[in-house]
Design a protein around this motif. Sequence first.
Motif, mmCIF file in Angstrom:
data_model
loop_
_atom_site.group_PDB
_atom_site.id
_atom_site.type_symbol
_atom_site.label_atom_id
_atom_site.label_comp_id
_atom_site.label_asym_id
_atom_site.label_seq_id
_atom_site.Cartn_x
_atom_site.Cartn_y
_atom_site.Cartn_z
ATOM 1 N N ALA A 47 0.830 -1.065 0.160
ATOM 2 C CA ALA A 47 0.071 -0.192 -0.100
ATOM 3 C C ALA A 47 0.915 1.217 -0.188
ATOM 4 C CB ALA A 47 -0.901 0.135 1.140
ATOM 5 N N PRO A 48 1.836 1.527 1.064
ATOM 6 C CA PRO A 48 2.477 2.553 1.025
ATOM 7 C C PRO A 48 3.441 3.181 -0.369
ATOM 8 C CG PRO A 48 2.754 1.664 2.921
ATOM 9 C CD PRO A 48 2.233 0.643 2.129
ATOM 10 N N CYS A 155 2.250 -12.125 4.049
ATOM 11 C CA CYS A 155 2.406 -11.497 2.589
ATOM 12 C C CYS A 155 3.907 -10.751 3.091
ATOM 13 C CB CYS A 155 1.288 -10.256 2.425
ATOM 14 S SG CYS A 155 1.205 -9.430 1.094
ATOM 15 N N ALA A 157 4.864 -6.853 4.257
ATOM 16 C CA ALA A 157 4.744 -5.281 4.794
ATOM 17 C C ALA A 157 6.100 -5.026 5.166
ATOM 18 C CB ALA A 157 3.694 -5.380 5.777
ATOM 19 N N ALA A 161 7.531 -3.113 0.341
ATOM 20 C CA ALA A 161 6.143 -2.739 0.351
ATOM 21 C C ALA A 161 5.953 -1.386 0.615
ATOM 22 C CB ALA A 161 5.111 -3.524 1.136
ATOM 23 N N THR A 167 6.717 -1.767 7.660
ATOM 24 C CA THR A 167 5.441 -1.563 8.622
ATOM 25 C C THR A 167 5.654 -2.570 9.580
ATOM 26 O OG1 THR A 167 3.734 -2.613 7.415
ATOM 27 C CG2 THR A 167 4.060 -0.025 7.292
ATOM 28 N N GLN A 194 3.854 -13.597 -1.997
ATOM 29 C CA GLN A 194 4.759 -12.527 -1.410
ATOM 30 C C GLN A 194 5.484 -12.755 -0.178
ATOM 31 O OE1 GLN A 194 1.424 -12.266 -2.330
ATOM 32 N NE2 GLN A 194 0.834 -10.092 -3.142
ATOM 33 N N GLY A 233 0.490 -6.155 8.045
ATOM 34 C CA GLY A 233 0.368 -4.811 7.458
ATOM 35 C C GLY A 233 -0.973 -4.731 7.015
ATOM 36 N N ALA A 234 -1.337 -3.547 6.335
ATOM 37 C CA ALA A 234 -2.866 -3.109 6.286
ATOM 38 C C ALA A 234 -2.781 -2.503 4.727
ATOM 39 C CB ALA A 234 -3.346 -2.387 7.241
ATOM 40 N N ASP A 235 -3.978 -2.772 4.059
ATOM 41 C CA ASP A 235 -4.128 -1.864 2.881
ATOM 42 C C ASP A 235 -5.245 -0.660 3.041
ATOM 43 O OD1 ASP A 235 -2.881 -4.510 1.808
ATOM 44 O OD2 ASP A 235 -2.710 -2.986 -0.008
ATOM 45 N N LYS A 246 -3.924 -8.273 3.181
ATOM 46 C CA LYS A 246 -3.930 -9.568 2.187
ATOM 47 C C LYS A 246 -4.840 -10.602 2.654
ATOM 48 C CE LYS A 246 -2.082 -9.905 -0.754
ATOM 49 N NZ LYS A 246 -2.675 -9.253 -1.906
ATOM 50 N N PHE A 312 -7.738 -9.306 -1.119
ATOM 51 C CA PHE A 312 -7.686 -8.922 0.419
ATOM 52 C C PHE A 312 -8.953 -9.333 1.141
ATOM 53 C CE2 PHE A 312 -5.800 -5.892 -2.312
ATOM 54 C CZ PHE A 312 -4.430 -5.655 -1.635
HETATM 55 O O1 MRU Z 1 -1.221 -7.303 -3.179
HETATM 56 P P1 MRU Z 1 -0.209 -6.477 -2.408
HETATM 57 O O2 MRU Z 1 1.241 -7.432 -2.271
HETATM 58 O O3 MRU Z 1 -0.094 -5.015 -2.721
HETATM 59 O O4 MRU Z 1 -0.614 -6.606 -0.910
HETATM 60 C C1 MRU Z 1 0.333 -6.081 0.037
HETATM 61 C C2 MRU Z 1 -0.228 -6.145 1.503
HETATM 62 O O5 MRU Z 1 -1.426 -7.005 1.586
HETATM 63 C C3 MRU Z 1 0.516 -5.463 2.698
HETATM 64 O O6 MRU Z 1 0.212 -6.285 3.851
HETATM 65 C C4 MRU Z 1 -0.056 -4.196 2.831
HETATM 66 O O7 MRU Z 1 -0.127 -3.536 1.475
HETATM 67 C C5 MRU Z 1 0.689 -3.339 3.797
HETATM 68 S S1 MRU Z 1 2.508 -3.123 3.101
HETATM 69 C C6 MRU Z 1 3.171 -1.958 4.328
#
Ligand code: MRU
Length: 344
Positions: A47-48, A155, A157, A161, A167, A194, A233-235, A246, A312
């Motif tokens: 996400a970031p 995943c 994070a 990422a 994170t 991932q 982590g989180a999206d 994820k 997700f």
């Molecule tokens: O599909 P992706 O690989 O972009 O998914 C990434 C995740 O789910 C990560 O946990 C999330 O984006 C946080 S990354 C700091």
Amino acid sequence: MVKNIYFADDKLVVLDQSRLPSEVVYLELSEPQQVAEAISKLKVRGAPLIGVTAAFGLALAISKYSGPSEGLKAYFYEVKEILAATRPTAVNLFWALKRMEGVFLAYYDDGFAELVKALKTEAAVMFAEDVATNEAIGEYGQALISRPSKVMTICNAGHLATCGYGTALGIIRSAAKKNKIEEVWALETRPVLQGARLTVWELMADNIPVSLITDNMAAYLMSKGEVDLIVVGADRLASNGDTANKIGTYALAVLANYHKIPFYVAAPLSTIDFTISNGSEIPIEQRDAKEVRQVMDTILTVADVKVFNPAFDVTPNSLITGIITEKGVLKPPFIEKILKLKDI
Ligand code: MRU
């Protein structure tokens, strides 16, 4: 660690994460469509990093604009739409594009050169802020770990990422510096792997002890007392703390709850969507059936079997022990604490 993205000779250069760990290949992107494709095909992901890449892509597109000046605004919004259409769940994408729009409108009347400079600067500021944010998350997160621990994550994070440090993996990195990581259990994270391809690669590069497991081994390890905490982590977080991450994260949270294992979400404020009240409002990206039918390029199943492939899932706030942000650790109930962060 390797660089994820950078500007060189008016091109955006990105590390192609879809080819890791077997090949370290950089792609030179000069057109907005190429940036969009890199994001939607998971060459750039997390996400970031998605957000900051889109910001750089927008700055690059405007810097190369050569049409009539009265068409510039329409072009900006056209490129913004192309980038916004890439991945619907990671809210950092929309957060970053909105921030770039603010800069575009603020500098629009100052002349083309000033405008381009301001957009490039803003993208670079976002990059630097993200690294500092992750270091702060790492510091707050490591303080929650009191003794050498076995930590599970899904995943990636991590550094890859984000713009750097990571994170969930930032917390693991900070804890490892204080000798508080006995083991990291990295879930392989089907369908795109991932965990197997990226998390393992980045932790091994830092000499952090990591073992790879398939996704269906998590419960067994928990039942054996082999997991002290889980950090993911989180999206996108809703205002009440419900968290999209994820696919498979929700299952881990349910298992953690059953086994009374702390379950933490690590996320910068840019991942909080203050406009939605709960997780049911988070759009969940559906991806190509190929990702499930295949592992990398190898078909595993009947070639035309029907497939369900959500990228997700949403973990309800009731299963989350704490949310680790760059401003500190939030404990439940989350809603008022999250809303207090809105004005920062
Ligand atoms: O599909 P992706 O690989 O972009 O998914 C990434 C995740 O789910 C990560 O946990 C999330 O984006 C946080 S990354 C700091």
